[in-house]
Design an enzyme around this catalytic site. Structure first.
Site, PDB file in Angstrom:
ATOM      1  N   HIS A 306      26.343  29.054 -18.235  1.00  0.00           N
ATOM      2  CA  HIS A 306      24.832  28.411 -19.075  1.00  0.00           C
ATOM      3  C   HIS A 306      24.365  26.895 -18.570  1.00  0.00           C
ATOM      4  CE1 HIS A 306      21.017  29.033 -20.320  1.00  0.00           C
ATOM      5  NE2 HIS A 306      21.163  29.773 -19.181  1.00  0.00           N
ATOM      6  N   ASP A 363      24.005  38.082 -18.164  1.00  0.00           N
ATOM      7  CA  ASP A 363      23.178  38.831 -16.774  1.00  0.00           C
ATOM      8  C   ASP A 363      24.508  39.229 -16.701  1.00  0.00           C
ATOM      9  OD1 ASP A 363      20.991  37.815 -15.715  1.00  0.00           O
ATOM     10  OD2 ASP A 363      21.593  36.440 -14.665  1.00  0.00           O
TER      11      ASP A 363
HETATM   12  N1  CMC Z   1      32.877  29.785 -12.929  1.00  0.00           N
HETATM   13  C1  CMC Z   1      33.422  28.987 -12.606  1.00  0.00           C
HETATM   14  N2  CMC Z   1      33.759  28.222 -12.948  1.00  0.00           N
HETATM   15  C2  CMC Z   1      32.308  27.203 -13.453  1.00  0.00           C
HETATM   16  C3  CMC Z   1      31.290  28.675 -13.635  1.00  0.00           C
HETATM   17  C4  CMC Z   1      31.257  29.624 -13.244  1.00  0.00           C
HETATM   18  N3  CMC Z   1      30.432  31.117 -13.448  1.00  0.00           N
HETATM   19  N4  CMC Z   1      29.965  28.164 -14.340  1.00  0.00           N
HETATM   20  C5  CMC Z   1      30.566  26.645 -14.193  1.00  0.00           C
HETATM   21  N5  CMC Z   1      31.724  26.640 -13.647  1.00  0.00           N
HETATM   22  C6  CMC Z   1      32.232  24.789 -13.683  1.00  0.00           C
HETATM   23  C7  CMC Z   1      32.084  24.176 -12.340  1.00  0.00           C
HETATM   24  O1  CMC Z   1      32.952  24.371 -11.515  1.00  0.00           O
HETATM   25  C8  CMC Z   1      32.163  22.944 -12.619  1.00  0.00           C
HETATM   26  O2  CMC Z   1      33.112  22.215 -13.155  1.00  0.00           O
HETATM   27  P1  CMC Z   1      33.960  21.470 -12.616  1.00  0.00           P
HETATM   28  O3  CMC Z   1      33.556  19.907 -14.076  1.00  0.00           O
HETATM   29  O4  CMC Z   1      34.929  21.439 -12.435  1.00  0.00           O
HETATM   30  O5  CMC Z   1      33.004  20.401 -11.203  1.00  0.00           O
HETATM   31  C9  CMC Z   1      31.429  23.136 -14.626  1.00  0.00           C
HETATM   32  O6  CMC Z   1      31.546  24.158 -14.743  1.00  0.00           O
HETATM   33  C10 CMC Z   1      29.301  22.403 -14.118  1.00  0.00           C
HETATM   34  O7  CMC Z   1      29.615  23.491 -13.887  1.00  0.00           O
HETATM   35  P2  CMC Z   1      27.809  22.601 -13.349  1.00  0.00           P
HETATM   36  O8  CMC Z   1      27.788  23.989 -12.550  1.00  0.00           O
HETATM   37  O9  CMC Z   1      27.796  21.556 -13.556  1.00  0.00           O
HETATM   38  O10 CMC Z   1      27.107  23.553 -14.561  1.00  0.00           O
HETATM   39  P3  CMC Z   1      25.560  24.236 -14.400  1.00  0.00           P
HETATM   40  O11 CMC Z   1      24.842  23.648 -16.115  1.00  0.00           O
HETATM   41  O12 CMC Z   1      24.977  23.325 -13.923  1.00  0.00           O
HETATM   42  O13 CMC Z   1      25.271  25.938 -14.025  1.00  0.00           O
HETATM   43  C11 CMC Z   1      25.278  28.101 -14.165  1.00  0.00           C
HETATM   44  C12 CMC Z   1      24.916  26.305 -14.809  1.00  0.00           C
HETATM   45  C13 CMC Z   1      24.927  29.023 -14.595  1.00  0.00           C
HETATM   46  C14 CMC Z   1      24.176  27.476 -12.557  1.00  0.00           C
HETATM   47  C15 CMC Z   1      26.972  28.512 -13.622  1.00  0.00           C
HETATM   48  O14 CMC Z   1      27.702  27.963 -14.470  1.00  0.00           O
HETATM   49  C16 CMC Z   1      27.351  29.466 -13.108  1.00  0.00           C
HETATM   50  O15 CMC Z   1      27.144  28.924 -11.805  1.00  0.00           O
HETATM   51  N6  CMC Z   1      27.189  30.579 -13.006  1.00  0.00           N
HETATM   52  C17 CMC Z   1      27.171  31.657 -12.503  1.00  0.00           C
HETATM   53  C18 CMC Z   1      25.861  32.169 -12.069  1.00  0.00           C
HETATM   54  C19 CMC Z   1      25.153  32.794 -13.082  1.00  0.00           C
HETATM   55  O16 CMC Z   1      26.243  33.721 -14.026  1.00  0.00           O
HETATM   56  N7  CMC Z   1      23.815  33.246 -13.359  1.00  0.00           N
HETATM   57  C20 CMC Z   1      22.499  33.074 -15.251  1.00  0.00           C
HETATM   58  C21 CMC Z   1      22.690  32.182 -15.680  1.00  0.00           C
HETATM   59  S1  CMC Z   1      21.860  33.210 -16.691  1.00  0.00           S
HETATM   60  C22 CMC Z   1      20.143  33.678 -16.457  1.00  0.00           C
HETATM   61  C23 CMC Z   1      19.596  32.596 -15.585  1.00  0.00           C
HETATM   62  O17 CMC Z   1      19.053  31.659 -16.635  1.00  0.00           O
HETATM   63  O18 CMC Z   1      19.707  33.173 -14.924  1.00  0.00           O
END
Ligand code: CMC
Length: 429
Positions: A306, A363
């Site tokens: 998140h 989720d």
């Molecule tokens: N599985 C594997 N790796 C992950 C995941 C995951 N679910 N989430 C983040 N990472 C890794 C990402 O690859 C990155 O690694 P590195 O630093 O080595 O490049 C690091 O963690 C930081 O990720 P980010 O994408 O920069 O983080 P963010 O804050 O931009 O993204 C997120 C947040 C929710 C989009 C992301 O965690 C994600 O894609 N999660 C899976 C989709 C999901 O469950 N979304 C629902 C979010 S909660 C409800 C809502 O708000 O809609």
């Protein structure tokens, strides 16, 4: 603590005011930075950018805190009532008994769709994604309420809000009935918000759906836990669209589109796909987690991570408890719950997830609850939208009430061609 920050640019000091929120969050106010220095800030994804001051929801992601108008989210667990929470978010206080009754009555009164609008559903293919229908039909609602495009006072706004909150569930249920080729069920004025929605989804001619109390409470809680989450992607979208003075219906229709994406509301569908793949034996939980960690794959552990929560997501913890209770009460064990628990166990021990502070989010368990209630996977994000609507409405109204509110219009750093000349088609090689 200082109330100014000093930025030194080309040897010149610039004093920038610090704004402090009631919970001690601090921001450097850069409103006139460009005017004073010729510089802008660059923050793709807006992870460090505050777009507004807001009184609605407080999140402390480090400590897993979520509060609606100051009330901790956990306090809604005992007798969850989505309508009450919707009022709280939108109008800033828990409703009095009289306000609650009158709002609930409005929701009942407004539940029907105009018959003309009902016919629109026929134009969509059976396999149309329900989020597309939802967004289109919320926009279409604006055609039936031109009197509510400009909201002059709070009474008029309350009418628009009640119509939207009431009709979104009718639209959602009709989208589902259309997709399965079943007749639409008119809303039943004897039923409250959640049972009425489930009736419109599941009643058959001559066979009325009867809503179990546990199901009613579980779905009320799911909706409450999705009801607001400050400046998330869809809410920011609603605010951005609303900042151009677009009406409430149009702004919320845009919110639905933003929510649709798999990194936002669409994640609840992706979680179920992931659990089903594992259940079918296509891949083991350990293999899935390894794939999610690999830089060579685009796969992520869906329902994990998140932008704001970096310790735990209180909504996920509450939903896990409700999932277990609901499945037990319904006597419907679900192998997907065991898989989800196993994935959580593996990930929470894995340094990849621990170091990046990735925990189950809202989720991760919500889909298992909806599945137990009989809601098909492609409707999960629609349910998220029904839940999030009061938050969108609250933010739209808060923004529209701001004195001197400005249209949202970020800047950019241009990285394309330098000035170049137009070449006529005949002269191009
Ligand atoms: N599985 C594997 N790796 C992950 C995941 C995951 N679910 N989430 C983040 N990472 C890794 C990402 O690859 C990155 O690694 P590195 O630093 O080595 O490049 C690091 O963690 C930081 O990720 P980010 O994408 O920069 O983080 P963010 O804050 O931009 O993204 C997120 C947040 C929710 C989009 C992301 O965690 C994600 O894609 N999660 C899976 C989709 C999901 O469950 N979304 C629902 C979010 S909660 C409800 C809502 O708000 O809609």
């Amino acid at each position: 603590m200082s109330d100014q920050a000093t930025l030194i640019l080309d040897g010149v000091n610039h004093e920038l005011p610090i704004i402090t929120g009631v919970e001690g969050e601090r921001a450097i106010d850069i409103r006139d930075l460009r005017e004073r220095t010729g510089h802008i800030t660059l923050d793709p994804g807006y992870g460090n950018t505050g777009s507004c001051l807001s009184d609605i929801t407080f999140i402390d992601g480090e400590n897993g805190i979520l509060r609606y108008r100051g009330i901790p989210i956990e306090q809604f667990a005992t007798s969850p009532n989505f309508v009450e929470v919707a009022w709280l978010l939108i109008f800033g206080q828990l409703p009095t008994a009289a306000q609650y009754t009158s709002f609930a009555d409005d929701l009942t009164r407004f539940a029907n769709l105009d018959e003309g609008m009902k016919h629109h559903f026929e134009g969509f293919p059976r396999a149309a994604p329900p989020m597309a229908i939802l967004s289109a039909m919320i926009n279409a609602l604006s055609c039936f309420h031109p009197d509510l495009h400009e909201l002059d006072d709070e009474d008029q706004f309350r009418m628009a809000a009640a119509r939207l909150i009431s009709k979104i569930r009718t639209i959602a249920a009709y989208a589902y009935r259309h997709s399965v080729g079943k007749p639409y069920n008119y809303p039943d004025p004897r039923l409250r918000y959640v049972p009425n929605f489930l009736h419109m989804m599941f009643s058959q001619p001559f066979d009325q759906y009867v809503c179990d109390e546990t199901v009613r409470d579980a779905l009320n809680l799911v909706l409450i836990l999705h009801a607001d989450h400050e400046q998330n992607c869809s809410t920011s979208t609603v605010r951005m669209v609303g900042s151009s003075r677009a009406n409430l219906f149009a702004s919320c229709a845009a919110g639905v589109c933003a929510l649709w994406g798999p990194l936002h509301g669409g994640a609840n569908v992706a979680v179920l796909d992931m659990l089903e793949q594992i259940h079918k034996g296509n891949i083991t939980p350990d293999e899935y987690v390894s794939m999610a960690k690999s830089k060579d794959s685009k796969v992520r552990l869906m329902g994990f991570g998140h932008r704001v929560y970096k310790n735990f997501d209180p909504r996920a913890q509450m939903l896990r408890t409700v999932t277990e209770r609901l499945l037990e009460r319904l006597g419907k064990p679900d192998p997907l719950l065991d898989i989800a628990r196993r994935l959580e166990e593996i990930a929470l021990r894995d340094p990849y997830f621990v170091d990046r502070k990735l925990y189950p989010n809202v989720d991760f368990y919500s889909g298992i609850i909806m599945r137990a209630i009989g809601i098909p996977a492609d409707m999960f994000t629609v349910l998220f939208a029904i839940g999030r609507l009061p938050g969108w409405i609250a933010h739209w109204w808060e923004q529209s009430q701001e004195q001197g509110g400005k249209i949202a219009r970020p800047r950019q750093i241009y990285t394309g061609n330098l000035q170049t000349d137009y070449v006529p088609l005949a002269d191009r090689g």
